[in-house]
Design a protein around this motif. Structure first.
Motif, PDB file in Angstrom:
ATOM      1  N   THR A 176       0.836  -1.200   0.000  1.00 42.10           N
ATOM      2  CA  THR A 176       0.000   0.000   0.000  1.00 42.10           C
ATOM      3  C   THR A 176       0.872   1.251   0.000  1.00 42.10           C
ATOM      4  OG1 THR A 176      -1.517  -1.323   1.313  1.00 42.10           O
ATOM      5  CG2 THR A 176      -2.091   0.972   1.069  1.00 42.10           C
ATOM      6  N   LYS A 177       1.675   1.388  -1.022  1.00 39.67           N
ATOM      7  CA  LYS A 177       2.516   2.585  -1.130  1.00 39.67           C
ATOM      8  C   LYS A 177       1.669   3.719  -1.700  1.00 39.67           C
ATOM      9  CE  LYS A 177       6.958   0.410  -1.606  1.00 39.67           C
ATOM     10  NZ  LYS A 177       8.044   0.003  -2.478  1.00 39.67           N
ATOM     11  N   PRO A 178       2.064   4.970  -1.479  1.00 38.97           N
ATOM     12  CA  PRO A 178       1.277   6.066  -2.050  1.00 38.97           C
ATOM     13  C   PRO A 178       1.166   5.946  -3.563  1.00 38.97           C
ATOM     14  CG  PRO A 178       2.865   6.909  -0.485  1.00 38.97           C
ATOM     15  CD  PRO A 178       3.182   5.450  -0.676  1.00 38.97           C
ATOM     16  N   ASN A 179      -0.036   6.045  -4.048  1.00 41.61           N
ATOM     17  CA  ASN A 179      -0.271   6.017  -5.492  1.00 41.61           C
ATOM     18  C   ASN A 179      -1.593   6.723  -5.764  1.00 41.61           C
ATOM     19  OD1 ASN A 179      -2.523   4.074  -5.511  1.00 41.61           O
ATOM     20  ND2 ASN A 179      -0.991   2.632  -4.777  1.00 41.61           N
ATOM     21  N   ILE A 180      -2.004   6.731  -7.017  1.00 42.63           N
ATOM     22  CA  ILE A 180      -3.155   7.562  -7.377  1.00 42.63           C
ATOM     23  C   ILE A 180      -4.461   7.102  -6.717  1.00 42.63           C
ATOM     24  CG2 ILE A 180      -3.807   6.344  -9.519  1.00 42.63           C
ATOM     25  CD1 ILE A 180      -4.013   9.253 -10.750  1.00 42.63           C
ATOM     26  N   ILE A 181      -4.557   5.816  -6.335  1.00 40.07           N
ATOM     27  CA  ILE A 181      -5.788   5.395  -5.649  1.00 40.07           C
ATOM     28  C   ILE A 181      -5.593   5.269  -4.125  1.00 40.07           C
ATOM     29  CG2 ILE A 181      -6.852   4.294  -7.668  1.00 40.07           C
ATOM     30  CD1 ILE A 181      -6.106   1.566  -6.387  1.00 40.07           C
ATOM     31  N   ASN A 182      -4.419   5.582  -3.660  1.00 41.28           N
ATOM     32  CA  ASN A 182      -4.191   5.639  -2.212  1.00 41.28           C
ATOM     33  C   ASN A 182      -3.147   6.726  -1.949  1.00 41.28           C
ATOM     34  OD1 ASN A 182      -4.733   4.239   0.469  1.00 41.28           O
ATOM     35  ND2 ASN A 182      -2.514   4.355   0.439  1.00 41.28           N
ATOM     36  N   PRO A 183      -3.602   7.987  -2.013  1.00 44.39           N
ATOM     37  CA  PRO A 183      -2.620   9.080  -1.974  1.00 44.39           C
ATOM     38  C   PRO A 183      -1.720   9.090  -0.749  1.00 44.39           C
ATOM     39  CG  PRO A 183      -4.766   9.895  -2.643  1.00 44.39           C
ATOM     40  CD  PRO A 183      -4.961   8.481  -2.192  1.00 44.39           C
ATOM     41  N   ILE A 238      -9.786   1.598 -22.858  1.00 43.40           N
ATOM     42  CA  ILE A 238      -8.672   1.814 -21.940  1.00 43.40           C
ATOM     43  C   ILE A 238      -9.216   1.935 -20.523  1.00 43.40           C
ATOM     44  CG2 ILE A 238      -7.236   3.019 -23.646  1.00 43.40           C
ATOM     45  CD1 ILE A 238      -7.849   5.576 -21.933  1.00 43.40           C
ATOM     46  N   GLU A 239      -8.349   1.781 -19.575  1.00 47.23           N
ATOM     47  CA  GLU A 239      -8.776   1.954 -18.189  1.00 47.23           C
ATOM     48  C   GLU A 239      -7.688   2.687 -17.433  1.00 47.23           C
ATOM     49  OE1 GLU A 239     -10.477  -1.498 -16.112  1.00 47.23           O
ATOM     50  OE2 GLU A 239      -9.443  -0.706 -14.365  1.00 47.23           O
ATOM     51  N   GLY A 240      -8.048   3.830 -16.912  1.00 44.29           N
ATOM     52  CA  GLY A 240      -7.065   4.610 -16.157  1.00 44.29           C
ATOM     53  C   GLY A 240      -6.831   4.013 -14.797  1.00 44.29           C
ATOM     54  N   GLU A 241      -5.729   4.406 -14.190  1.00 45.39           N
ATOM     55  CA  GLU A 241      -5.388   3.848 -12.872  1.00 45.39           C
ATOM     56  C   GLU A 241      -6.396   4.249 -11.808  1.00 45.39           C
ATOM     57  OE1 GLU A 241      -1.450   4.739 -11.627  1.00 45.39           O
ATOM     58  OE2 GLU A 241      -0.559   3.973 -13.452  1.00 45.39           O
ATOM     59  N   ASP A 242      -7.022   5.408 -12.007  1.00 44.40           N
ATOM     60  CA  ASP A 242      -7.983   5.860 -10.991  1.00 44.40           C
ATOM     61  C   ASP A 242      -9.405   5.820 -11.531  1.00 44.40           C
ATOM     62  OD1 ASP A 242      -7.743   7.976 -12.749  1.00 44.40           O
ATOM     63  OD2 ASP A 242      -7.981   9.501 -11.198  1.00 44.40           O
TER      64      ASP A 242
END
Lengths: 392, 66
Positions: free
Chosen positions: A184-191, B59-63
């Motif tokens: 669970t590193k910071p990324n776009i779905i877990n800022p 396509i599918e974006g990461e978010d």
């Protein structure tokens, strides 16, 4: 004076909204948001793609149905449109809340609504010092989680802004927990930070509940929910191959869902949500072997639906494709295995009606392929009527 | 269809926004082109007798999320 459908890609839900608008005689403007350059300057604003000027479309629009698929773009779209004086469905305030599971849960918890026990630790799994040395926080985070939730009961780590079951991981041992925190590193779905939850004993299903409010009217919860069911994984998302069933909602659950909607809607004139809920099942009143067998039968009955869903005719003739989808789904819903599983779910919800927890709210729900067919509610209708209520 | 005003291009329609597109006549099947009207990325599925069949890319974006 019009309603605009803002989208990135016209997928089945957006095609369904267009289709429904035509049936209802509602004119829609279309804003393909993804490659429209918005310019703000002292002269005002322009909105242009490489080949088309959308500024007039923006100017004519009063209400924006925000269907941008990317959560981050959807958030930007709502702020942009509101800055340009448009009404948005949902509002930026609602999008900001629903973007984050934690923010959603905090609002529901503060309002006294039932949510799963949740622990948030703001630090990330690891940090980098100025000299590039890495500091590991996984053990500290795991200790903090385990102090609140026994590992033997299961600890679920969730990406704060994830959907479709992405980055939702169950740990039943300390080693698994450390591994999952590392992932669970910071990324776009877990800022930032790490969110953990108690594992709810939802048996084999969870619920998606639709609530909405038109301007000037009381909020409504649709009395049928979409139940997503299967034993394949502790996650029951349809995205992961689980089956769908209609579920009748008891009155107290309808009331709770309306309270959730009003809480998350925060005084806005109009809103629409798909609430995700789980029943903490203490009473497994039917033998699991029977349910597994019926789910296997139902999976076979569902194959024709999957075949239609995958057909590329949806891109060339949406209306004809939709008719085939509805026919295939009707066959599935009339099958004996479907009815048997549905009856188990209905009975189980009724028996455990006071043990429901809400864990997520979706501000831009997918609905055409599952929710609409299962619950009989074409979410495009309340979406469009709710948008209209903001104009009238 | 070959474009009468520019013989080096084919005419096609964006399947999403219906914009009239001019596709270069040396375009190959499976090339990705972009709609000038809505910006959507489109895959060239077939070229037959000057007719270009375009299909929206999945396509599918990461978010990508509800």
């Amino acid at each position: 004076m019009s309603i605009a459908l803002l989208y990135e890609r016209s997928e089945n839900d957006e095609a369904g909204i267009k289709h429904t608008a035509q049936q209802l005689g509602i004119d829609l403007n279309f804003i393909p948001f993804r490659k429209i350059a918005l310019t703000i300057s002292k002269e005002g604003f322009t909105a242009k793609t490489k080949g088309k000027d959308y500024t007039d479309v923006f100017n004519q629009t009063v209400v924006v149905l925000n269907r941008a698929q990317s959560k981050n773009r959807r958030l930007q779209a709502s702020y942009i449109m509101e800055a340009l004086g448009k009404k948005t469905l949902n509002t930026s305030q609602v999008e900001f809340t629903c973007y984050s599971k934690l923010r959603t849960l905090l609002k529901l918890w503060k309002a006294g609504l039932p949510v799963p026990k949740t622990v948030f630790v703001p630090c990330d799994a690891s940090d980098f010092m100025k000299n590039h040395r890495e500091i590991h926080n996984e053990n500290d985070i795991a200790d903090l989680f385990q102090a609140e939730i026994p590992i033997d009961d299961g600890i679920v780590i969730k990406a704060d802004a994830g959907t479709h079951g992405k980055m939702i991981m169950l740990s039943k041992t300390r080693e698994e927990l450390i591994d999952n925190i590392k992932k669970t590193k910071p990324n776009i779905i877990n800022p930032i930070g790490v969110v953990a939850q108690e594992l709810i004993n939802k048996w084999f299903y969870d619920l998606r509940i639709i609530v909405y409010k038109e301007k000037g009217k009381q909020a409504i919860c649709h009395n049928k929910a979409l139940a997503r069911a299967g034993f394949k994984d502790f996650r029951t998302n349809t995205f992961l191959g689980n089956l769908v069933f209609e579920a009748n909602l008891p009155t107290n659950v309808l009331d709770l869902a309306v309270k959730c909607g009003n809480t998350l809607g925060e005084g806005n004139d109009a809103w629409i949500f798909a609430l995700d809920a789980m029943v903490n099942v203490s009473d497994k009143h039917v033998d699991e072997a029977f349910i597994k067998a019926q789910l296997d039968f139902a999976a076979q009955e569902y194959l024709p639906v999957q075949k239609v869903k995958a057909a590329e005719t949806r891109l060339t003739d949406f209306s004809a494709w939709n008719t085939k989808l509805e026919q295939a789904f009707s066959m599935y819903a009339n099958s004996s295995s479907y009815q048997k599983v549905k009856n188990v779910i209905d009975e189980n919800i009724a028996n455990n009606r006071d043990a429901l927890v809400f864990h997520e709210a979706n501000s831009c729900p997918e609905f055409w392929e599952n929710t609409r067919l299962v619950t009989g509610l074409n979410v495009a209708v309340p979406l469009l009527k709710t948008a209209q209520s903001l104009i009238d | 269809m070959t474009n009468s005003t520019n013989p080096n291009t084919f005419k096609a329609k964006c399947p999403d926004c219906d914009a009239e597109l001019e596709i270069s006549s040396d375009t190959e099947v499976s090339e990705i082109v972009s709609c000038s009207g809505c910006g959507l990325e489109l895959e060239v599925k077939s070229i037959r007798d000057g007719c270009v069949d375009l299909q929206e890319l999945t396509i599918e974006g990461e978010d990508w999320g509800e």
